[in-house]
Design an enzyme around this catalytic site. Structure first.
Site, PDB file in Angstrom:
ATOM      1  N   GLU A 134      41.899  39.467  44.967  1.00 58.02           N
ATOM      2  CA  GLU A 134      42.170  38.075  44.616  1.00 58.02           C
ATOM      3  C   GLU A 134      41.389  37.644  43.381  1.00 58.02           C
ATOM      4  OE1 GLU A 134      44.536  36.425  45.950  1.00 58.02           O
ATOM      5  OE2 GLU A 134      44.903  38.034  47.379  1.00 58.02           O
ATOM      6  N   ASP A 202      45.045  45.482  42.042  1.00 50.85           N
ATOM      7  CA  ASP A 202      44.470  46.599  42.799  1.00 50.85           C
ATOM      8  C   ASP A 202      43.538  47.418  41.916  1.00 50.85           C
ATOM      9  OD1 ASP A 202      45.953  45.886  45.010  1.00 50.85           O
ATOM     10  OD2 ASP A 202      47.479  47.436  44.734  1.00 50.85           O
TER      11      ASP A 202
END
EC number: 3.4.-.-
Length: 485
Positions: A134, A202
């Site tokens: 995030e 990621d």
């Protein structure tokens, strides 16, 4: 501190505390590198939008205002932000009471975690992998870049674009419905763009995870467990709707994780204490079911894990008023770690429930001697004073706490209760006004301060302070309205 385990409750905004926002230590040295969205949405404007939507969330979502849990996730987030690149805003981390597995990030460095994550993440590294992902969404300004992409395809205003994009990430179907000028082609473009963002988050999240000392393999492990568990589910959790997990993404994260130095990360007692607290108080299960879960886990737990499980059982016993059972579990835990704030908070709850106010204050004063500015301890002490009926002392302490932590809803709620109990109506109205302002309910906040101003002596310092605050709130209200145009 048990008083505020009840969550507060217009708009769910972007998918995937009471503490001061977190900043990376190198923030002031970072250059303005620029992005494709730099001309569309400045960092300053992102912060404004983020603040506005955070206020909406406070008024519409069950945010967990638990001092100990808030401190834990803020500390975890800070350790990751300190090792992230391209940090250009403060960060704020908070919990939403929701058993669905999800997390989301939105403008201005706000990162929300559902309590359901604690039910599925089996280690701190797994939870940290979600938080790092995030953080990467925000440092790479994915929302701003997505907005520019959408701006090329629709005539919507900036405010409408921001609103629809945030909705789209939080709940894709709602977001698509909100953008009325969207075509099938632009929807597909948005989906592809989001998948690209996910892989980038990621990749960058793994780097942050490694720099922060966590196990990078936790990310593909968590992804794989999620994908396997819900592969054939007719209704997958929100996390999989907003963070699609195709096999290629899982394979890519596993491959990248293997490129980092492999390390064995020891068990995090704080994570397991936080997890036990969520299960005991925020998982939505009754006391019998919670005790059964803790007992089953204890049968196979290591001594280190057993401490957190017994802590969780003690919380359930406190909440179900089985104080003797709670005390037998908590006493040895506190004796072994007298400065552990999870245990201190629970001991405060136990003492307040039994009206042992002096014992609670003695314990908290001892802890505050070495940690005089800790918000958890300060709030616990003022909470005890309020429950003990020592309102004048509580008010003095809470005025200082709310000045130091103005976004702390616990402090304002306690201050309102103390003023009400002491019969100081104007003070109670002012404290409630600050709660309204934190929810973006400007009209109610201004109305409260207007009433408070009328109750105090004409020309007094209190009246001057209230009138000045009314002026500030009107400016904030105007800015808030401007963002919606």
């Amino acid at each position: 501190m048990q008083l505020f385990k009840k969550a507060t409750t217009s708009l769910l905004i972007a998918s995937l505390t009471f503490t001061s926002p977190v900043m990376a230590t190198s923030y002031s040295d970072l250059p303005e590198i620029g992005t494709a969205a730099a001309g569309t949405l400045t960092v300053e404007k992102e912060i404004e939008y983020g603040d506005a939507y955070m206020r909406m969330l406070r008024g519409s979502q069950p945010i967990v205002n638990d001092p100990v849990l808030s401190e834990y996730i803020s500390s975890l987030g800070a350790s990751l932000v300190a090792n992230a690149n391209d940090v250009k805003t403060p960060f704020e981390f908070f919990l939403i009471r929701n058993r669905d597995i999800n997390a989301f990030a939105f403008f201005g460095g706000h990162v929300a975690l559902h309590t359901g994550l604690f039910l599925h993440a089996q280690s701190e590294s797994e939870l940290a992998s979600v938080v790092a992902h995030e953080i990467a969404h925000l440092t790479q300004r994915h929302l701003a870049r997505a907005m520019e992409e959408r701006a090329k395809q629709t005539p919507l205003t900036m405010a409408a674009l921001v609103g629809s994009l945030m909705l789209a990430i939080a709940a894709p179907q709602a977001g698509i419905a909100a953008a009325q000028a969207t075509t099938a082609a632009s929807i597909q473009s948005q989906i592809n763009y989001t998948r690209s963002n996910e892989k980038e988050a990621d990749r960058i999240g793994l780097e942050t995870l490694s720099r922060s000392g966590f196990d990078v393999n936790a990310m593909p492990i968590f992804f794989t467990r999620m994908a396997d568990q819900y592969r054939f589910a007719s209704k997958p959790p929100q996390f999989l709707l907003t963070h699609p997990l195709p096999d290629s993404r899982i394979t890519d994260s596993r491959s990248r994780a293997q490129q980092y130095p492999q390390r064995t990360v020891p068990l995090s007692p704080e994570y397991h204490l936080a997890r036990a607290r969520v299960i005991a108080r925020f998982a939505g299960i009754d006391s019998a079911a919670a005790i059964d879960w803790f007992d089953r886990q204890l049968k196979k737990a290591s001594p280190a894990r057993a401490q957190s499980l017994n802590y969780g059982k003690a919380l359930v016993y406190i909440d179900s008023r089985q104080f003797d059972k709670a005390g037998k579990l908590l006493a040895p835990l506190y004796k072994a770690q007298p400065n552990n704030r999870f245990y201190l908070d629970a001991m405060t709850d136990l003492d307040v429930a039994q009206k042992h106010y002096d014992a609670a204050l003695k314990r908290l004063d001892k802890a505050l001697a070495s940690q005089p500015n800790n918000a958890v301890l300060l709030l616990n002490r003022d909470y005890v004073l309020v429950k003990a009926g020592r309102y004048d002392e509580a008010i003095k302490g809470l005025v200082r706490v709310t000045h130091r932590f103005p976004a702390n809803t616990n402090g304002w709620s306690l201050l309102q209760e103390a003023y009400d109990s002491e019969g100081i109506r104007h003070g109670a109205l002012a404290a409630q006004a600050e709660l309204y302002a934190l929810q973006g309910r400007w009209h109610k906040a201004i109305n409260n301060y207007t009433q408070a101003s009328q109750l105090v002596e004409l020309g007094s310092l209190d009246q001057a302070r209230y009138d000045a605050r009314i002026d500030q709130l009107r400016v904030q209200e105007a800015r808030f309205a401007e963002l919606q145009r």
